[in-house]
Scaffold this active site. Structure first.
Site, PDB file in Angstrom:
ATOM      1  N   HIS A   1      22.354  45.569   6.419  1.00  0.00           N
ATOM      2  CA  HIS A   1      20.915  45.414   6.125  1.00  0.00           C
ATOM      3  C   HIS A   1      20.216  44.741   7.323  1.00  0.00           C
ATOM      4  O   HIS A   1      20.785  43.834   7.939  1.00  0.00           O
ATOM      5  CB  HIS A   1      20.769  44.528   4.881  1.00  0.00           C
ATOM      6  CG  HIS A   1      19.425  44.574   4.243  1.00  0.00           C
ATOM      7  ND1 HIS A   1      18.279  44.143   4.873  1.00  0.00           N
ATOM      8  CD2 HIS A   1      19.028  44.992   3.017  1.00  0.00           C
ATOM      9  CE1 HIS A   1      17.247  44.282   4.069  1.00  0.00           C
ATOM     10  NE2 HIS A   1      17.667  44.800   2.937  1.00  0.00           N
TER      11      HIS A   1
ATOM     12  N   GLY B   1      25.941  45.534   3.943  1.00  0.00           N
ATOM     13  CA  GLY B   1      25.570  46.719   3.172  1.00  0.00           C
ATOM     14  C   GLY B   1      26.177  47.988   3.730  1.00  0.00           C
ATOM     15  O   GLY B   1      26.383  48.959   3.012  1.00  0.00           O
TER      16      GLY B   1
ATOM     17  N   TYR C   1      24.639  38.895  -3.589  1.00  0.00           N
ATOM     18  CA  TYR C   1      24.995  40.300  -3.787  1.00  0.00           C
ATOM     19  C   TYR C   1      24.505  40.767  -5.152  1.00  0.00           C
ATOM     20  O   TYR C   1      23.633  40.109  -5.774  1.00  0.00           O
ATOM     21  CB  TYR C   1      26.482  40.587  -3.519  1.00  0.00           C
ATOM     22  CG  TYR C   1      26.594  41.923  -2.812  1.00  0.00           C
ATOM     23  CD1 TYR C   1      26.024  42.082  -1.553  1.00  0.00           C
ATOM     24  CD2 TYR C   1      27.154  43.036  -3.393  1.00  0.00           C
ATOM     25  CE1 TYR C   1      26.051  43.295  -0.908  1.00  0.00           C
ATOM     26  CE2 TYR C   1      27.195  44.272  -2.740  1.00  0.00           C
ATOM     27  CZ  TYR C   1      26.634  44.393  -1.504  1.00  0.00           C
ATOM     28  OH  TYR C   1      26.651  45.603  -0.856  1.00  0.00           O
TER      29      TYR C   1
HETATM   30  C1  LCV Z   1      19.031  42.371  12.082  1.00  0.00           C
HETATM   31  C2  LCV Z   1      20.664  42.161  13.684  1.00  0.00           C
HETATM   32  C3  LCV Z   1      21.678  42.335  12.723  1.00  0.00           C
HETATM   33  C4  LCV Z   1      21.266  42.543  11.373  1.00  0.00           C
HETATM   34  N1  LCV Z   1      19.944  42.542  11.105  1.00  0.00           N
HETATM   35  O1  LCV Z   1      25.628  41.017  19.014  1.00  0.00           O
HETATM   36  O2  LCV Z   1      25.875  42.416   2.529  1.00  0.00           O
HETATM   37  S1  LCV Z   1      24.708  41.566   2.442  1.00  0.00           S
HETATM   38  O3  LCV Z   1      24.383  41.197   1.068  1.00  0.00           O
HETATM   39  O4  LCV Z   1      24.785  40.404   3.317  1.00  0.00           O
HETATM   40  C5  LCV Z   1      23.351  42.522   3.028  1.00  0.00           C
HETATM   41  C6  LCV Z   1      22.057  41.845   2.718  1.00  0.00           C
HETATM   42  C7  LCV Z   1      23.545  42.795   4.492  1.00  0.00           C
HETATM   43  O5  LCV Z   1      23.957  43.863   4.863  1.00  0.00           O
HETATM   44  O6  LCV Z   1      23.158  41.758   5.323  1.00  0.00           O
HETATM   45  C8  LCV Z   1      23.458  41.980   6.748  1.00  0.00           C
HETATM   46  C9  LCV Z   1      24.978  41.794   6.926  1.00  0.00           C
HETATM   47  N2  LCV Z   1      25.265  41.919   8.376  1.00  0.00           N
HETATM   48  C10 LCV Z   1      25.957  40.980   9.042  1.00  0.00           C
HETATM   49  O7  LCV Z   1      26.384  39.939   8.522  1.00  0.00           O
HETATM   50  C11 LCV Z   1      26.171  41.245  10.555  1.00  0.00           C
HETATM   51  C12 LCV Z   1      25.234  40.311  11.333  1.00  0.00           C
HETATM   52  N3  LCV Z   1      25.410  40.568  12.764  1.00  0.00           N
HETATM   53  C13 LCV Z   1      26.472  40.007  13.436  1.00  0.00           C
HETATM   54  O8  LCV Z   1      27.344  39.326  12.868  1.00  0.00           O
HETATM   55  C14 LCV Z   1      26.541  40.329  14.893  1.00  0.00           C
HETATM   56  O9  LCV Z   1      25.248  40.748  15.312  1.00  0.00           O
HETATM   57  C15 LCV Z   1      27.522  41.493  15.186  1.00  0.00           C
HETATM   58  C16 LCV Z   1      28.977  41.016  14.922  1.00  0.00           C
HETATM   59  C17 LCV Z   1      27.183  42.726  14.341  1.00  0.00           C
HETATM   60  C18 LCV Z   1      27.355  41.862  16.674  1.00  0.00           C
HETATM   61  O10 LCV Z   1      27.532  40.660  17.404  1.00  0.00           O
HETATM   62  P1  LCV Z   1      27.185  40.666  18.950  1.00  0.00           P
HETATM   63  O11 LCV Z   1      27.409  39.275  19.438  1.00  0.00           O
HETATM   64  O12 LCV Z   1      27.857  41.813  19.593  1.00  0.00           O
HETATM   65  P2  LCV Z   1      24.428  40.033  18.580  1.00  0.00           P
HETATM   66  O13 LCV Z   1      24.825  39.180  17.428  1.00  0.00           O
HETATM   67  O14 LCV Z   1      23.858  39.368  19.780  1.00  0.00           O
HETATM   68  O15 LCV Z   1      23.358  41.106  18.022  1.00  0.00           O
HETATM   69  C19 LCV Z   1      22.611  41.908  18.932  1.00  0.00           C
HETATM   70  C20 LCV Z   1      21.209  41.948  18.376  1.00  0.00           C
HETATM   71  O16 LCV Z   1      21.220  42.619  17.114  1.00  0.00           O
HETATM   72  C21 LCV Z   1      20.641  41.768  16.121  1.00  0.00           C
HETATM   73  C22 LCV Z   1      20.870  40.346  16.617  1.00  0.00           C
HETATM   74  O17 LCV Z   1      19.940  39.471  16.001  1.00  0.00           O
HETATM   75  C23 LCV Z   1      20.637  40.536  18.110  1.00  0.00           C
HETATM   76  O18 LCV Z   1      19.224  40.624  18.283  1.00  0.00           O
HETATM   77  P3  LCV Z   1      18.563  40.093  19.674  1.00  0.00           P
HETATM   78  O19 LCV Z   1      19.178  40.972  20.740  1.00  0.00           O
HETATM   79  O20 LCV Z   1      17.087  40.335  19.448  1.00  0.00           O
HETATM   80  O21 LCV Z   1      18.938  38.619  19.797  1.00  0.00           O
HETATM   81  N4  LCV Z   1      21.299  41.981  14.849  1.00  0.00           N
HETATM   82  C24 LCV Z   1      22.618  42.043  14.637  1.00  0.00           C
HETATM   83  N5  LCV Z   1      22.881  42.249  13.342  1.00  0.00           N
HETATM   84  N6  LCV Z   1      22.138  42.763  10.393  1.00  0.00           N
HETATM   85  N7  LCV Z   1      19.348  42.172  13.386  1.00  0.00           N
END
Ligand code: LCV
Length: 276
Positions: free
Chosen positions: A70, A114, A144
């Site tokens: 999400h 998600g 959730y």
């Molecule tokens: C917006 C993002 C996101 C993102 N949204 O790169 O299942 S539930 O109930 O939780 C449901 C509500 C749901 O699906 O919630 C989201 C669940 N997703 C996550 O928990 C994954 C969150 N993201 C991460 O843990 C990391 O971004 C990953 C491991 C995917 C990638 O890590 P990495 O270090 O390679 P960054 O974290 O730097 O992310 C790159 C850019 O993508 C954005 C993040 O904020 C960053 O933005 P900026 O470049 O503007 O700083 N981003 C990542 N995931 N779900 N934005």
């Protein structure tokens, strides 16, 4: 209008009776934003209406991420339910489950939140050995929802489902295979040939009418579960409401966006008192 002109965030092509939907927003790590989910629903309708025998969901990965789940920027902070039945992501998950031909997830990266539920909503999953799967509401302070939790319980069993939800850490493809989360694991270079030989070739040979009738029965039967008294649903709703209206939920979102560890203050006992 060609199939692709109608979509912004997915590429859609039909080849030999298979509809291939590729999530193509790598800049945003293929986040399941409202716009992405609407495109996906439209693409699923298109694949079915074009008399395909199956639909494949892929992703154009960046940073090794198949989909980051999400879009956290779009999580509501007005006290409304972030995972209500009719929000775009939930509608997309229902559509994947309901479209009356098999949907196969072809995964070659990390799957989050998600997007993990999206994979579980598909009928089958083929993954490369570098794929990982994580359901992460606990990391963000989200409660959730019952249908999503039952998805994991029905597919993985209680023990693995609890581990994935409580720890919110990724599981590896081999582990996912062992618990039945995915159907096949292969090396990254053999993923496409495995998709074709093991899944798509038999689906082209089989009677799509018979397969569709069987999928429709699976859908009805999978909802046949022990009846939960209405009081149970009221309690589920009360727990969920207290969480997504609570401070941890806002703290989880802000911590993620500010790139810092969350400082959750909510207590399990906060859910003990009767909210009414
Ligand atoms: C917006 C993002 C996101 C993102 N949204 O790169 O299942 S539930 O109930 O939780 C449901 C509500 C749901 O699906 O919630 C989201 C669940 N997703 C996550 O928990 C994954 C969150 N993201 C991460 O843990 C990391 O971004 C990953 C491991 C995917 C990638 O890590 P990495 O270090 O390679 P960054 O974290 O730097 O992310 C790159 C850019 O993508 C954005 C993040 O904020 C960053 O933005 P900026 O470049 O503007 O700083 N981003 C990542 N995931 N779900 N934005």
């Amino acid at each position: 209008m060609t199939s692709n002109e109608r979509f912004q965030l997915v590429d859609v092509k039909i080849e030999d009776r298979i509809c291939f939907i590729t999530m193509n927003n790598p800049e945003k790590l293929n986040c399941l934003s409202d716009a992405m989910c609407r495109d996906m629903v439209e693409a699923l309708h298109y694949g079915y209406s074009e008399q395909c025998v199956a639909i494949v969901i892929r992703a154009n990965c960046r940073k090794g991420v198949w989909s980051a789940g999400h879009d956290i920027h779009e999580l509501p902070q007005d006290g409304s339910d972030p995972l209500a039945y009719d929000v775009p992501m939930e509608r997309m998950l229902h559509r994947v489950q309901e479209v009356a031909i098999p949907v196969i997830a072809c995964v070659d990266g990390s799957v989050w939140g998600g997007a993990c539920d999206l994979c579980l909503s598909c009928d089958m999953i083929v993954a490369s050995e570098n794929a990982t799967f994580a359901i992460t509401p606990a990391k963000i302070g989200i409660p959730y929802n019952a249908s999503g939790i039952m998805h994991f319980v029905n597919q993985l069993g209680l023990n693995k489902a609890r581990e994935m939800f409580f720890l919110a850490t990724p599981i590896e493809a081999r582990d996912a295979l062992n618990v039945g989360l995915i159907n096949r694991v292969t090396t990254a270079d053999k993923l496409e040939s495995e998709l074709e030989s093991h899944f798509l070739a038999p689906l082209r040979r089989n009677s799509v009418m018979s397969v569709s009738a069987i999928k429709r029965q699976f859908r009805i039967l999978s909802k046949a579960s022990s009846v939960i008294p209405s009081e149970g649903f009221e309690r589920i709703n009360a727990y969920r409401t207290r969480v997504y209206k609570g401070a941890d939920y806002i703290e989880g979102i802000n911590a993620f966006l500010e790139k810092r560890a969350p400082n959750f203050k909510g207590k399990a006992s906060d859910l003990d008192t009767n909210p009414f």
